[in-house]
Design a protein around this motif. Structure first.
Motif, PDB file in Angstrom:
ATOM      1  N   ALA A 153      -5.142   2.841   0.630  1.00 18.11           N
ATOM      2  CA  ALA A 153      -3.841   3.271   0.104  1.00 18.11           C
ATOM      3  C   ALA A 153      -3.940   3.867  -1.299  1.00 18.11           C
ATOM      4  O   ALA A 153      -3.321   4.897  -1.585  1.00 18.11           O
ATOM      5  CB  ALA A 153      -2.868   2.093   0.115  1.00 18.11           C
ATOM      6  N   TYR A 154      -4.727   3.217  -2.166  1.00 19.68           N
ATOM      7  CA  TYR A 154      -4.705   3.603  -3.577  1.00 19.68           C
ATOM      8  C   TYR A 154      -5.906   4.431  -4.023  1.00 19.68           C
ATOM      9  O   TYR A 154      -5.786   5.266  -4.922  1.00 19.68           O
ATOM     10  CB  TYR A 154      -4.586   2.345  -4.448  1.00 19.68           C
ATOM     11  CG  TYR A 154      -3.363   1.523  -4.109  1.00 19.68           C
ATOM     12  CD1 TYR A 154      -2.081   2.074  -4.239  1.00 19.68           C
ATOM     13  CD2 TYR A 154      -3.471   0.221  -3.631  1.00 19.68           C
ATOM     14  CE1 TYR A 154      -0.954   1.329  -3.909  1.00 19.68           C
ATOM     15  CE2 TYR A 154      -2.347  -0.525  -3.305  1.00 19.68           C
ATOM     16  CZ  TYR A 154      -1.098   0.033  -3.438  1.00 19.68           C
ATOM     17  OH  TYR A 154       0.020  -0.699  -3.108  1.00 19.68           O
ATOM     18  N   LEU A 158      -4.589   7.276   1.587  1.00 16.35           N
ATOM     19  CA  LEU A 158      -4.240   7.363   3.005  1.00 16.35           C
ATOM     20  C   LEU A 158      -3.062   6.445   3.302  1.00 16.35           C
ATOM     21  O   LEU A 158      -3.160   5.228   3.154  1.00 16.35           O
ATOM     22  CB  LEU A 158      -5.433   6.961   3.880  1.00 16.35           C
ATOM     23  CG  LEU A 158      -6.688   7.826   3.786  1.00 16.35           C
ATOM     24  CD1 LEU A 158      -7.789   7.236   4.658  1.00 16.35           C
ATOM     25  CD2 LEU A 158      -6.396   9.263   4.208  1.00 16.35           C
ATOM     26  N   SER A 159      -1.959   7.022   3.724  1.00 19.97           N
ATOM     27  CA  SER A 159      -0.802   6.204   4.069  1.00 19.97           C
ATOM     28  C   SER A 159      -0.909   5.671   5.498  1.00 19.97           C
ATOM     29  O   SER A 159      -0.374   4.617   5.830  1.00 19.97           O
ATOM     30  CB  SER A 159       0.491   7.023   3.922  1.00 19.97           C
ATOM     31  OG  SER A 159       0.430   8.192   4.732  1.00 19.97           O
ATOM     32  N   ASN A 160      -1.608   6.410   6.342  1.00 20.25           N
ATOM     33  CA  ASN A 160      -1.805   5.983   7.730  1.00 20.25           C
ATOM     34  C   ASN A 160      -3.305   6.029   8.036  1.00 20.25           C
ATOM     35  O   ASN A 160      -3.858   7.096   8.293  1.00 20.25           O
ATOM     36  CB  ASN A 160      -1.040   6.890   8.687  1.00 20.25           C
ATOM     37  CG  ASN A 160      -1.127   6.404  10.132  1.00 20.25           C
ATOM     38  OD1 ASN A 160      -1.782   5.390  10.414  1.00 20.25           O
ATOM     39  ND2 ASN A 160      -0.503   7.123  11.037  1.00 20.25           N
ATOM     40  N   VAL A 166      -9.643   1.883  13.433  1.00 18.60           N
ATOM     41  CA  VAL A 166      -9.996   1.571  14.819  1.00 18.60           C
ATOM     42  C   VAL A 166     -11.342   2.198  15.169  1.00 18.60           C
ATOM     43  O   VAL A 166     -12.219   1.544  15.768  1.00 18.60           O
ATOM     44  CB  VAL A 166      -8.909   2.080  15.788  1.00 18.60           C
ATOM     45  CG1 VAL A 166      -9.415   2.050  17.235  1.00 18.60           C
ATOM     46  CG2 VAL A 166      -7.652   1.237  15.672  1.00 18.60           C
ATOM     47  N   LYS A 167     -11.534   3.457  14.783  1.00 15.06           N
ATOM     48  CA  LYS A 167     -12.798   4.145  15.081  1.00 15.06           C
ATOM     49  C   LYS A 167     -13.974   3.487  14.376  1.00 15.06           C
ATOM     50  O   LYS A 167     -15.074   3.403  14.918  1.00 15.06           O
ATOM     51  CB  LYS A 167     -12.691   5.619  14.672  1.00 15.06           C
ATOM     52  CG  LYS A 167     -11.733   6.421  15.535  1.00 15.06           C
ATOM     53  CD  LYS A 167     -11.580   7.842  15.019  1.00 15.06           C
ATOM     54  CE  LYS A 167     -10.571   8.618  15.872  1.00 15.06           C
ATOM     55  NZ  LYS A 167     -10.345   9.993  15.329  1.00 15.06           N
ATOM     56  N   ILE A 168     -13.733   3.002  13.164  1.00 18.73           N
ATOM     57  CA  ILE A 168     -14.801   2.352  12.410  1.00 18.73           C
ATOM     58  C   ILE A 168     -15.194   1.024  13.052  1.00 18.73           C
ATOM     59  O   ILE A 168     -16.380   0.715  13.211  1.00 18.73           O
ATOM     60  CB  ILE A 168     -14.375   2.146  10.940  1.00 18.73           C
ATOM     61  CG1 ILE A 168     -14.331   3.497  10.220  1.00 18.73           C
ATOM     62  CG2 ILE A 168     -15.329   1.203  10.219  1.00 18.73           C
ATOM     63  CD1 ILE A 168     -13.778   3.428   8.813  1.00 18.73           C
ATOM     64  N   THR A 169     -14.206   0.214  13.432  1.00 24.77           N
ATOM     65  CA  THR A 169     -14.520  -1.076  14.047  1.00 24.77           C
ATOM     66  C   THR A 169     -15.130  -0.900  15.443  1.00 24.77           C
ATOM     67  O   THR A 169     -15.872  -1.774  15.912  1.00 24.77           O
ATOM     68  CB  THR A 169     -13.269  -1.967  14.132  1.00 24.77           C
ATOM     69  OG1 THR A 169     -12.209  -1.260  14.787  1.00 24.77           O
ATOM     70  CG2 THR A 169     -12.814  -2.381  12.739  1.00 24.77           C
ATOM     71  N   GLN A 170     -14.838   0.227  16.101  1.00 27.53           N
ATOM     72  CA  GLN A 170     -15.463   0.496  17.396  1.00 27.53           C
ATOM     73  C   GLN A 170     -16.969   0.674  17.262  1.00 27.53           C
ATOM     74  O   GLN A 170     -17.718   0.449  18.219  1.00 27.53           O
ATOM     75  CB  GLN A 170     -14.837   1.743  18.035  1.00 27.53           C
ATOM     76  CG  GLN A 170     -13.469   1.496  18.639  1.00 27.53           C
ATOM     77  CD  GLN A 170     -12.812   2.768  19.166  1.00 27.53           C
ATOM     78  OE1 GLN A 170     -13.175   3.891  18.772  1.00 27.53           O
ATOM     79  NE2 GLN A 170     -11.847   2.614  20.045  1.00 27.53           N
TER      80      GLN A 170
END
Length: 205
Positions: A153-154, A158-160, A166-170
């Motif tokens: 966020a800061y 990135l607000s979203n 999800v892609k990173i944890t995949q």
């Protein structure tokens, strides 16, 4: 192995645990994170060309996934050649589920550290871990989530960031699956006496 152990000992929550818990956590995190780190470091070094499938093996050598002409010291080349078909599916999964996503995501150093922390403190499948270690893992996971939100966020603005996260944890799920398949192939090569490699620190491999 040694550098990862040193890195983990810089985490106060990990360092405060008794040896038995530390060893269980270390054994769980090492092979999974090592695969992710090697792919990440390879992207940093070889950049994001999707026709370049070189993967760092150590600080002096790399494996080119476009070629299966791999040689191991003290291993009969003909015997190893017989095992190549077993390794091709693993190579393809490394490319599809780890290398390609990492070239696209271009993970930051903060994100690769997050992956290490995520693997380290995700403990439901670790047998023999003490109740205290499980409690610490739950507390640490909450803190990691909060700090990662602040980073996105800061610092990255990135607000979203849900899709990226999800892609990173995949990547972790893919690394675990690949690890499982590697263990299966090593077992097959041992059963059929295709070749044997003496591994340093085999209790951890």
């Amino acid at each position: 192995m040694i550098e990862l152990a040193k890195m983990l000992m810089r985490c106060d929550r990990f360092a405060s645990l008794p040896f038995e818990d530390k060893f269980l956590l270390y054994k769980n995190v090492r092979p999974i994170f090592q695969n992710l780190e090697r792919h990440w470091s390879s992207v940093l070094l070889f950049k994001t060309d999707y026709d370049d499938w070189r993967l760092l093996n150590d600080d002096k050598t790399a494996i080119d996934f476009t070629s299966m002409r791999v040689k191991f010291k003290d291993v009969d080349p003909e015997m190893f050649k017989k095992s190549v078909p077993l390794w091709i599916p693993i190579r393809d999964k490394n490319i599809k589920f780890l290398m390609c996503p990492m070239k696209t995501l271009q993970l930051t150093e903060y994100e690769i550290v997050f992956l290490l922390a995520h693997i380290l403190w995700t403990v439901p499948d670790i047998k023999g871990l003490s109740e205290n270690a499980i409690r610490i893992s739950e507390e640490t996971t909450e803190r990691i989530a909060s700090e990662l939100h602040n980073y996105y966020a800061y610092e990255m603005g990135l607000s979203n960031y849900a899709s990226r996260l999800v892609k990173i944890t995949q990547l972790v799920d893919a690394a675990k699956e690949i690890r499982h398949e590697q263990q299966t192939v090593w077992t097959i090569t041992k059963i059929f006496d295709m070749f044997r490699i003496e591994a340093v620190g085999s209790e951890l491999i």
